[in-house]
Design an enzyme around this catalytic site. Structure first.
Site: not given
Length: 452
Positions: A160-162, A164, A179
């Site tokens: 869940n990347e920035p 999300s 990432t």
């Protein structure tokens, strides 16, 4: 107690830190084992949400040890993994499917049909129905009893990347550059790291009855401070865990080092002013108010939570002089140091003490490129200098380079022609991300040693 509240008043998530990650991992594994046993005793399934990456490896190793040595059974366990790269073959050594079997599932008695990992082999059209089915399967199992998490440097949990959303479910996501850069070593280059992944959502994770997040090492310290002490924000998805009522962050001392109560305890409450803490606080104050040590005033100390230190020392003047001298005495022109030197009349220097010196270098070249002048000076001063190259070459030497040597050796070798011809064939037939056979690794190691 009031003192405890004062110490953690900046923190919005319960956390505990240990001297090292190994000891902490054993305690987390024990909590998981206790949960499995209590569920088994009640005749219920134990539903675990599991993570990959370097953080949980020691937890899995301890669970495997408990299974093999203490009879811990996984027959009543159902697992759901957080994420998987897409596209990604299950047999690929970089896949999370491979990782989980290598570190846990192959070594315990969990039934294969109770293991659930997002499928990196499905087509684009199948992704949405697969994700919906994954969520349904978690619900059908009764929801997650325990979710194990790591944290990425972007603040991601799972993938869940920035950006999300709080209500996000299992879905496809595009991976952040940071990432992918962090994973590039394992994939032998950024271009080989998949750009997408399937991940459980924030809402899925928050549905777990208990959450434990593992954080190890200095490079996670900054993002952990932001997560534990910052505001809830989609820019740091891990901050959503502040909303969960049964979450614990388990850290090692390095990962906890940026937390206010650790880094600047004088801002939190009263301190035991040891010499080390005094020095740390004064240097921090210089950076905070942008002044040199000798320019600090009583007001600077009082305005920044250090009035009790000032009371102990009598005045800023005395403290500043003492700190200035302490700092100045750490400076020396001798790279090998000069134990027992008389510093009274600086800058006079005693002759350098002969020492045995080890230079650790990640790779032949790094020592000469990064510290050539120091290296040269150490030798010139008569120290006994050794270099330890921290690589065997089995990853660092390219297939192309190894193939060249194998083909040359096959042409000129005596009794070993066939052996080197066979190694050359092994390299030519190697699949992407396949682990090198032992003979190829040995050849790459020899090439690296000869380079050094």
């Amino acid at each position: 107690p009031a003192g405890k509240f004062e110490e953690t008043r900046f923190e919005k998530i319960h956390n505990i830190s240990f001297q090292n990650a190994t000891d902490a991992s054993v305690i987390v594994a024990q909590e998981i084992a206790d949960l499995i046993k209590s569920k088994e005793a009640a005749g219920e399934k134990c539903v675990l949400g599991l993570a990959t990456g370097s953080s949980p490896i020691n937890v899995y190793a301890e669970l495997v040890r408990m299974h093999q040595e203490e009879g811990l059974s996984f027959k009543n366990v159902i697992t759901f993994n957080l994420d998987e790269y897409w596209p990604m073959d299950k047999s690929d050594v970089q896949s999370y499917h491979y990782f989980m079997h290598e570190h846990l599932f192959n070594h315990v008695d969990i039934p294969a049909d109770q293991v659930n990992i997002p499928d990196g082999t499905i087509s684009q059209e199948e992704i949405k129905p697969f994700c919906i089915a994954y969520e349904e399967k978690i619900k059908a199992a009764g929801g997650l009893d325990f979710q194990l998490l790591g944290i990425g440097r972007t603040g991601h949990i799972g993938f869940n990347e920035p950006g999300s959303h709080f209500n996000s479910g299992t879905r496809m996501i595009t991976l952040d550059y940071l990432t992918r850069a962090d994973a590039s070593g394992a994939f032998r280059g950024l271009s080989n790291v998949p750009k997408k992944a399937i991940t459980m959502g924030i809402n899925t994770v928050l549905g777990a009855k208990r959450i434990v997040l593992l954080g190890w090492g200095q490079n996670k310290a900054e993002i952990l401070k932001e997560t534990i002490e910052g505001e809830i924000s989609s820019h740091v998805p891990a901050t959503y865990l502040q909303e969960h009522e049964n979450t614990t962050f388990v850290l090692d001392d390095a990962a906890a080092s940026e937390l206010t109560r650790v880094k600047t305890p004088w801002l939190v409450g009263t301190c035991d002013w040891t010499k080390e803490l005094t020095a740390k606080a004064v240097f921090w104050l210089c950076q905070k108010v942008n002044k040199t040590i000798l320019s600090l005033t009583d007001k600077d100390y009082n305005d920044n939570g250090m009035s009790d230190l000032l009371a102990l020392q009598g005045s800023a003047y005395n403290l500043n002089i003492e700190m200035f001298n302490k700092l100045q005495h750490t400076i020396t022109g001798w790279p090998g140091g000069k134990p027992g030197a008389d510093d009274t009349n600086r800058p006079e220097r005693a002759t350098p003490e002969k020492k045995r010196v080890i230079i650790f270098s990640p790779h032949p070249d790094d020592d000469v490129i990064s510290m050539g002048g120091t290296f040269d000076r150490l030798v010139e001063q008569g120290h006994e200098v050794h270099i330890a190259y921290q690589t065997s070459g089995n990853i660092a030497v390219s297939d192309h380079e190894a193939l060249k040597f194998a083909e040359v050796a096959a042409q000129i070798g005596n009794g070993d022609k066939e052996k080197f011809a066979a190694i050359a064939e092994q390299i030519k037939n190697k699949q992407r991300n396949e682990i090198d056979p032992v003979e190829v690794r040995q050849l790459k190691g020899i090439i690296r040693r000869c380079e050094s």
